[in-house]
Design an enzyme around this catalytic site. Sequence first.
Site, PDB file in Angstrom:
ATOM      1  N   ASP A 266       1.017  -1.250  -0.054  1.00  0.00           N
ATOM      2  CA  ASP A 266       0.096  -0.050   0.070  1.00  0.00           C
ATOM      3  C   ASP A 266       0.968   1.080   0.026  1.00  0.00           C
ATOM      4  O   ASP A 266       2.062   1.164   0.263  1.00  0.00           O
ATOM      5  CB  ASP A 266      -0.920   0.130   1.141  1.00  0.00           C
ATOM      6  CG  ASP A 266      -1.604   1.173   1.439  1.00  0.00           C
ATOM      7  OD1 ASP A 266      -2.338   1.697   0.464  1.00  0.00           O
ATOM      8  OD2 ASP A 266      -1.806   1.813   2.536  1.00  0.00           O
ATOM      9  N   ASP A 268      -0.215   5.049   0.822  1.00  0.00           N
ATOM     10  CA  ASP A 268      -0.719   5.973   1.904  1.00  0.00           C
ATOM     11  C   ASP A 268      -0.449   5.359   3.459  1.00  0.00           C
ATOM     12  O   ASP A 268      -0.885   4.308   3.780  1.00  0.00           O
ATOM     13  CB  ASP A 268      -1.825   6.568   1.846  1.00  0.00           C
ATOM     14  CG  ASP A 268      -2.019   7.407   0.504  1.00  0.00           C
ATOM     15  OD1 ASP A 268      -0.995   7.381  -0.303  1.00  0.00           O
ATOM     16  OD2 ASP A 268      -3.268   7.953   0.240  1.00  0.00           O
TER      17      ASP A 268
END
Length: 483
Positions: A266, A268
């Site tokens: 991922d 963020d």
Amino acid sequence: MASPPPPRSRNLSLAKETLAGSSYLDDHLEYKSHQSGPSTSIDGILDQPDRSLRNTLSSTSLVSRRSISAISPSPIMTQDSGTVYTISHTNCVREPGDAARLVATIYYNSASPRHPHIHPDQSPPVRPTDPYPMPEIAEGSAPTTSFSEYPLEPPAPEPEPLDHLYGAYISQLCLTHFLATLDSLLIHNKSEERRLITSHRCLAPDPVKPRVVEVTFSPPPNPEYLPSSLISKHESIYKFEREWNCEIVLQPSTVYRRHKRLCVFDMDSTLIQQEVIDEIAAFIGVKEAVAAITERAMNGELDFAASLKERVALLKGVPSHVFEHLKPKLVITPGARELCKCLKRLGFTLAVLSGGFQPLAEWLAGQLGLDHAFANHLVVDPETETLTGELDPAHPIVDSQHKRNLLISLAAGRDIPLAQTMAVGDGANDIPMLQTAGLGVAWRAKSKVQMEAPARLNIGESMLDLIYLLGLTKEEVDELLKD
């Protein structure tokens, strides 16, 4: 007169005596295998109706209580040429039909050693009339530090921290306690499957005061009582983690654990320390409204696609060059560069699967040397060069299911079994890919993610600590990082 034996013979005798001597674990009988028949423990003897049984502790019964480390070492062979060598003990090699082995990677939280709680009555500044302080959940000790958000009922009071007494690292007593905890989980195994066999090695930083230790053990608990996927969530393991200020990640001991080939991240709050959409919102002055929606979406309280469209609509009219403005402000998570460098040198394919936006995902991929970047595409008005507040319908929304599909597609495209894949994330939209990958790690994640992900890691000193889950040592990591 007979001549004295040569020095080699004396050294060989000393080596045999040293190897055959008692170990630390032998001296601490908290770790002992379950026995069939009458118990030879103190409690078991006192419970026997026949007092004569108290005198039956033969040397054989004492040997049977020793840990597996007390098994006689393999013989030391001496060739005619003087070469001395050993043969590995048969217990080091699995026999056909043996129970599966599991690997526990234990991380000590060296960045935050804990200290005992001081009772208010024992603290000089506190007056007898002062209220007793409300209990707190230590950060990193549970999926959430808020009692109102804690599922079911609040946790029990914190156990006495032991690392400040026995060493701010994974001490020998800490390891002994862990083995005893594992042994206690075999209570529902068949009698012939209650003998715990373990080995361990220090991964970092040194063998004197290790911060990361890998323990291989067999057999696992009876899956009808405790499936392997739930061992790390057992209350005994959780209590051990709190007492010794550490965290445990469990994996099957297979060749695929050590030799993975694909890792997806991922973006963020994982590879970078911010939420990109919140930073864009701050740029135009609507950060509070957007951040509230983001937090609820990452906690799994809102549908991700719907909440994304709602937040993107607030960006209508933002200049399209906002991404160039944000790039210098993004903070790459400590250790992320080093982790990606190590994985690339091991032959990994790396990708970022982000619920953020494509321009920044591509920029980050360039910074970290990733092979692929997948994120959401925003529509830009060519005349005004501003964002329209809409998502590009020509590209799918990178939500939880699309992340999972991308993981499967990337693996299939390179003929990589899913057991050889790894995923790292922190939000609710990462859960499906974490559960699908061979190793899914919730990295300093939201409460819901930590509860549902196969593994969690909150106390690592940097993201580079994830490399130890592959079985590498600090020395090997340093070699990979050399230019």
